[in-house]
Design a protein around this motif. Sequence first.
Motif, PDB file in Angstrom:
ATOM      1  N   TYR A  21       0.837  -1.195   0.000  1.00  0.00           N
ATOM      2  CA  TYR A  21       0.000   0.000   0.000  1.00  0.00           C
ATOM      3  C   TYR A  21       0.874   1.246   0.000  1.00  0.00           C
ATOM      4  N   GLY A  22       0.537   2.160  -0.864  1.00  0.00           N
ATOM      5  CA  GLY A  22       1.298   3.393  -0.969  1.00  0.00           C
ATOM      6  C   GLY A  22       2.461   3.271  -1.931  1.00  0.00           C
ATOM      7  N   VAL A  23       3.075   2.072  -1.975  1.00  0.00           N
ATOM      8  CA  VAL A  23       4.198   1.860  -2.892  1.00  0.00           C
ATOM      9  C   VAL A  23       3.692   1.619  -4.306  1.00  0.00           C
ATOM     10  N   ALA A  24       2.659   0.774  -4.437  1.00  0.00           N
ATOM     11  CA  ALA A  24       2.033   0.543  -5.738  1.00  0.00           C
ATOM     12  C   ALA A  24       1.041   1.682  -5.974  1.00  0.00           C
ATOM     13  N   THR A  25       1.374   2.574  -6.897  1.00  0.00           N
ATOM     14  CA  THR A  25       0.641   3.840  -6.993  1.00  0.00           C
ATOM     15  C   THR A  25      -0.354   3.899  -8.147  1.00  0.00           C
ATOM     16  N   PRO A  27      -3.402   1.470 -10.676  1.00  0.00           N
ATOM     17  CA  PRO A  27      -4.170   0.219 -10.747  1.00  0.00           C
ATOM     18  C   PRO A  27      -3.371  -0.926 -11.370  1.00  0.00           C
ATOM     19  N   ALA A  28      -2.528  -0.632 -12.376  1.00  0.00           N
ATOM     20  CA  ALA A  28      -1.729  -1.687 -13.013  1.00  0.00           C
ATOM     21  C   ALA A  28      -0.741  -2.297 -12.029  1.00  0.00           C
ATOM     22  N   ALA A  29      -0.104  -1.465 -11.212  1.00  0.00           N
ATOM     23  CA  ALA A  29       0.842  -1.973 -10.224  1.00  0.00           C
ATOM     24  C   ALA A  29       0.113  -2.782  -9.159  1.00  0.00           C
ATOM     25  N   THR A  30      -1.064  -2.295  -8.738  1.00  0.00           N
ATOM     26  CA  THR A  30      -1.852  -3.017  -7.740  1.00  0.00           C
ATOM     27  C   THR A  30      -2.318  -4.365  -8.273  1.00  0.00           C
ATOM     28  N   LYS A  31      -2.680  -4.407  -9.566  1.00  0.00           N
ATOM     29  CA  LYS A  31      -3.140  -5.671 -10.164  1.00  0.00           C
ATOM     30  C   LYS A  31      -2.027  -6.717 -10.167  1.00  0.00           C
ATOM     31  N   VAL A  32      -0.804  -6.291 -10.493  1.00  0.00           N
ATOM     32  CA  VAL A  32       0.324  -7.228 -10.476  1.00  0.00           C
ATOM     33  C   VAL A  32       0.471  -7.839  -9.077  1.00  0.00           C
ATOM     34  N   CYS A  33       0.366  -6.990  -8.053  1.00  0.00           N
ATOM     35  CA  CYS A  33       0.496  -7.475  -6.674  1.00  0.00           C
ATOM     36  C   CYS A  33      -0.622  -8.451  -6.317  1.00  0.00           C
ATOM     37  N   ASN A  34      -1.851  -8.125  -6.711  1.00  0.00           N
ATOM     38  CA  ASN A  34      -2.982  -9.016  -6.433  1.00  0.00           C
ATOM     39  C   ASN A  34      -2.817 -10.355  -7.150  1.00  0.00           C
ATOM     40  N   ASP A  35      -2.403 -10.298  -8.432  1.00  0.00           N
ATOM     41  CA  ASP A  35      -2.208 -11.530  -9.205  1.00  0.00           C
ATOM     42  C   ASP A  35      -1.103 -12.386  -8.588  1.00  0.00           C
ATOM     43  N   LEU A  36      -0.058 -11.728  -8.074  1.00  0.00           N
ATOM     44  CA  LEU A  36       1.026 -12.462  -7.426  1.00  0.00           C
ATOM     45  C   LEU A  36       0.525 -13.199  -6.190  1.00  0.00           C
ATOM     46  N   ARG A  37      -0.238 -12.502  -5.363  1.00  0.00           N
ATOM     47  CA  ARG A  37      -0.753 -13.119  -4.149  1.00  0.00           C
ATOM     48  C   ARG A  37      -1.621 -14.332  -4.478  1.00  0.00           C
TER      49      ARG A  37
END
Length: 379
Positions: A21-25, A27-37
């Motif tokens: 949170y805060g680092v992924a700024t 939606p594309a960056a957040t999606k990568v993190c969600n897909d990784l999890r």
Amino acid sequence: MTHWFHRNPLKATAPVSFNFYGVATTPAATKVCNDLRLSRTRLLELFTDSSCNPEMMKNATDLYFSLLQGFILSLDDSSQECKLRYIQNFKWTDTLQGQVPNITEDEAKDVHRSLKIAAGIFKHLKESHIPKLITPVEKGRDLEARLIDSYIIQCQAEAQEVTIARAIELKHNPGLIAALAYETANFYQKADQALSSLDPTYAGKWRKYLNLKSCFYMAYAHCYHGQTLLASDKCGEAIRSLQESEKFFAKAEALCKEYGETKGPGTTAKPSGHLFFRKLGSLVKNTLEKCQRENGFIYFQKVPAEAPQLELKANYGLVEPVPFEFPALNAHWTPETLAAFDLTKRPKDDTAKPKPDEEVKPLKEPDIKPQKDSGCQIS
């Protein structure tokens, strides 16, 4: 198969949320993190899913590593490390110090192929990735060269066991079976030698397994070599070879008992109760008696004091690790996505005590009860 192969415990890992949170700024960056999890969670679930097949495992692994590599690889093909290289720590147990009968031909091929792929993965990690780790590998731990070498060799040896079982079922030339068995026995001996300098408290049980398999396949090699000698009218040498096979089989039986009584990590295989094991005992006894009868009626040859040297080299059926490479970088990773991770906004204290949900919990394998054990039928 569960009775036949010894397996060290599965490595367990602490949960990783990839919630930056805060680092992924964007939606594309957040999606990568969600897909990784999600992909990591799915991959870990498959390790204990008895319905999982090799294709499912490969697809899940490829998806996870294609996403994870965005934290490792430079997107511009430069030699510089990715800026996200140190953003996430992973916690794993250490294998040693931490914590199907009636097999069909298709299943046998899956086992054979999977073991070759596993050997290739260990080899790739040893040569390409372990040397680059941030923290140096500790002696006697999972990623140390001695353990990795033993894993590579054991995978090759167990793949060759499948080859030998098939060669026996299809009644291939005894000389080929003897050579394959001899090569496999040597593989197990080399795997044991790789562990010889490790603390026996942790590696003792594993080494007993490797020893008993080495003796078992030496017994096979001498047994089938004896058949080859008899076919060449060398009955005295054949008898001596079968006597040597008897000796190795008795040693393998004794080691099975010692292995079962040795404390240590890993599931306990029961090779001496497996039909494939018991068949060899009968084969050695019957073949030796046949050779002795033939020598008494036909050949009248002297039995040598020394066993024939096994200078056997298999020309077919030898196993090499399948070359392995990580999958290509996931298409979600673009320069814009990478730029959207702002490391200046990371929390200041990354050394805080782990939260309860970050603890590494043991990974329990499913308890698969084998059906009636009728051996390794693969034809």
